[in-house]
Design a protein around this motif. Structure first.
Motif, PDB file in Angstrom:
ATOM      1  N   UNK A 240     -11.518 -80.958  51.000  1.00 43.44           N
ATOM      2  CA  UNK A 240     -10.947 -82.180  50.447  1.00 43.44           C
ATOM      3  C   UNK A 240     -12.034 -83.212  50.147  1.00 43.44           C
ATOM      4  N   UNK A 241     -12.974 -83.377  51.088  1.00 41.91           N
ATOM      5  CA  UNK A 241     -14.047 -84.354  50.906  1.00 41.91           C
ATOM      6  C   UNK A 241     -14.933 -83.993  49.716  1.00 41.91           C
ATOM      7  N   UNK A 242     -15.154 -82.703  49.520  1.00 49.17           N
ATOM      8  CA  UNK A 242     -16.023 -82.254  48.425  1.00 49.17           C
ATOM      9  C   UNK A 242     -15.306 -82.184  47.081  1.00 49.17           C
ATOM     10  N   UNK A 243     -14.006 -82.502  47.074  1.00 45.70           N
ATOM     11  CA  UNK A 243     -13.251 -82.496  45.825  1.00 45.70           C
ATOM     12  C   UNK A 243     -12.867 -81.121  45.336  1.00 45.70           C
ATOM     13  N   UNK A 244     -12.976 -80.119  46.201  1.00 43.34           N
ATOM     14  CA  UNK A 244     -12.652 -78.754  45.789  1.00 43.34           C
ATOM     15  C   UNK A 244     -11.149 -78.554  45.590  1.00 43.34           C
ATOM     16  N   UNK A 245     -10.345 -79.421  46.197  1.00 45.77           N
ATOM     17  CA  UNK A 245      -8.890 -79.279  46.080  1.00 45.77           C
ATOM     18  C   UNK A 245      -8.288 -80.390  45.225  1.00 45.77           C
ATOM     19  N   UNK A 246      -9.119 -81.027  44.426  1.00 46.81           N
ATOM     20  CA  UNK A 246      -8.638 -82.097  43.559  1.00 46.81           C
ATOM     21  C   UNK A 246      -9.294 -83.425  43.896  1.00 46.81           C
ATOM     22  N   UNK A 247      -9.296 -84.312  42.929  1.00 44.42           N
ATOM     23  CA  UNK A 247      -9.950 -85.607  43.111  1.00 44.42           C
ATOM     24  C   UNK A 247      -9.112 -86.517  44.003  1.00 44.42           C
ATOM     25  N   UNK A 248      -9.780 -87.237  44.897  1.00 39.86           N
ATOM     26  CA  UNK A 248      -9.110 -88.171  45.795  1.00 39.86           C
ATOM     27  C   UNK A 248      -9.379 -89.599  45.339  1.00 39.86           C
ATOM     28  N   UNK A 249      -8.407 -90.476  45.553  1.00 38.47           N
ATOM     29  CA  UNK A 249      -8.686 -91.886  45.294  1.00 38.47           C
ATOM     30  C   UNK A 249      -9.425 -92.480  46.494  1.00 38.47           C
ATOM     31  N   UNK A 250      -9.837 -93.733  46.410  1.00 40.98           N
ATOM     32  CA  UNK A 250     -10.663 -94.349  47.450  1.00 40.98           C
ATOM     33  C   UNK A 250      -9.960 -94.382  48.812  1.00 40.98           C
ATOM     34  N   UNK A 251      -8.717 -94.851  48.907  1.00 34.69           N
ATOM     35  CA  UNK A 251      -8.042 -94.858  50.221  1.00 34.69           C
ATOM     36  C   UNK A 251      -7.914 -93.456  50.809  1.00 34.69           C
ATOM     37  N   UNK A 252      -7.628 -92.469  49.953  1.00 32.15           N
ATOM     38  CA  UNK A 252      -7.507 -91.095  50.454  1.00 32.15           C
ATOM     39  C   UNK A 252      -8.844 -90.588  50.964  1.00 32.15           C
TER      40      UNK A 252
ATOM     41  N   UNK B 133     -11.299 -92.337  52.225  1.00 31.53           N
ATOM     42  CA  UNK B 133     -11.596 -92.990  53.502  1.00 31.53           C
ATOM     43  C   UNK B 133     -10.791 -92.354  54.638  1.00 31.53           C
ATOM     44  N   UNK B 134      -9.529 -92.047  54.351  1.00 31.62           N
ATOM     45  CA  UNK B 134      -8.677 -91.442  55.378  1.00 31.62           C
ATOM     46  C   UNK B 134      -9.178 -90.056  55.751  1.00 31.62           C
ATOM     47  N   UNK B 135      -9.544 -89.251  54.748  1.00 36.26           N
ATOM     48  CA  UNK B 135     -10.049 -87.902  55.022  1.00 36.26           C
ATOM     49  C   UNK B 135     -11.381 -87.968  55.759  1.00 36.26           C
ATOM     50  N   UNK B 136     -12.233 -88.940  55.399  1.00 33.78           N
ATOM     51  CA  UNK B 136     -13.513 -89.098  56.091  1.00 33.78           C
ATOM     52  C   UNK B 136     -13.292 -89.428  57.567  1.00 33.78           C
ATOM     53  N   UNK B 137     -12.293 -90.271  57.848  1.00 39.47           N
ATOM     54  CA  UNK B 137     -11.976 -90.615  59.234  1.00 39.47           C
ATOM     55  C   UNK B 137     -11.472 -89.393  59.996  1.00 39.47           C
ATOM     56  N   UNK B 138     -10.634 -88.586  59.332  1.00 40.09           N
ATOM     57  CA  UNK B 138     -10.136 -87.356  59.953  1.00 40.09           C
ATOM     58  C   UNK B 138     -11.298 -86.406  60.243  1.00 40.09           C
ATOM     59  N   UNK B 139     -12.234 -86.315  59.306  1.00 41.71           N
ATOM     60  CA  UNK B 139     -13.387 -85.436  59.482  1.00 41.71           C
ATOM     61  C   UNK B 139     -14.221 -85.869  60.681  1.00 41.71           C
TER      62      UNK B 139
END
Length: 223
Positions: A11-23, A25-31
């Protein structure tokens, strides 16, 4: 944990689609949480192995200077994020015999511990050097509050917390330093703490906590 970390990275690398900024940040926190949880699980497994005498070491030729440089690279982002200065003195190369991977993980624990207890804008120093009696010394010191006197003799015990209250300011399960002690003993050495550290590394004075890991360059009887 491996599948969770793997999908989060996708998800962070954009392999599953582009994320918006809030998304993002949320994925980075989960990571970040997943990485810390995996580290905690690894430490708990190591402590269990230590308590049962089953921690395995893979003794091979290694260069401690290279191990230290890799640890610095792994840990640099967290220091940058907290605006902390990370200084180092590496007197190498330092060829030896031992488990370079486990020594690196022990160093990760010492750096993580120093980073956690050092305030924003503070400093942490790392020195690696050979000693005269065919040993290596790794010293990590910081500009934090130091180790309370009552805790100095117990910080290497599994699950010990210097501040065991429900309102304590720092996280962790209190197993990292126990792992460091196990790695030291597995390499014919020891680990100690000193507070105040009273260390000078480069142009930085470090008066918080100091941890010194000493290991044999080539253990006589690997365990």
């Amino acid at each position: 944990m491996t599948p969770i970390v793997g999908y989060v990275r996708l998800l962070l690398d954009g392999e599953l689609g582009e994320l918006n900024v809030p998304q993002s940040k949320a994925i980075a926190a989960i990571n970040d949480c997943a990485v810390r949880l995996r580290g905690l699980i690894d430490n708990l497994l190591d402590v269990t192995a230590l308590e049962t005498g089953r921690m395995n070491f893979k003794y091979e030729e290694y260069d401690l200077a290279h191990v230290v440089q890799q640890a610095l690279a792994r840990n640099a982002p967290k220091f940058f994020e907290k605006k902390q200065r990370l200084v180092h003195e590496i007197h190498g190369p330092m060829p030896g015999l031992g488990d370079g991977s486990r020594i690196g993980k022990a160093l990760d624990q010492l750096l993580d511990n120093a980073q956690k207890f050092t305030p924003v804008g503070g400093s942490v120093g790392l020195r690696a050097r050979p000693l005269a009696d065919r040993q290596f010394e790794l010293c990590v010191a910081d500009s934090g509050p130091g180790v309370p006197e009552h805790a100095a003799k117990r910080v290497f015990e599994p699950f010990f917390q210097a501040d065991g209250s429900e309102t304590r300011s720092y996280g962790g399960a209190g197993v990292g330093l126990a792992v460091v002690r196990g790695v030291a003993r597995g390499h014919g050495g020891y680990v100690s703490t000193k507070s105040p550290a009273d260390e000078q590394m480069g142009d930085v004075s470090l008066g918080g906590a100091g941890f010194t890991l000493v290991i044999a360059q080539r253990p006589n009887s690997p365990v």
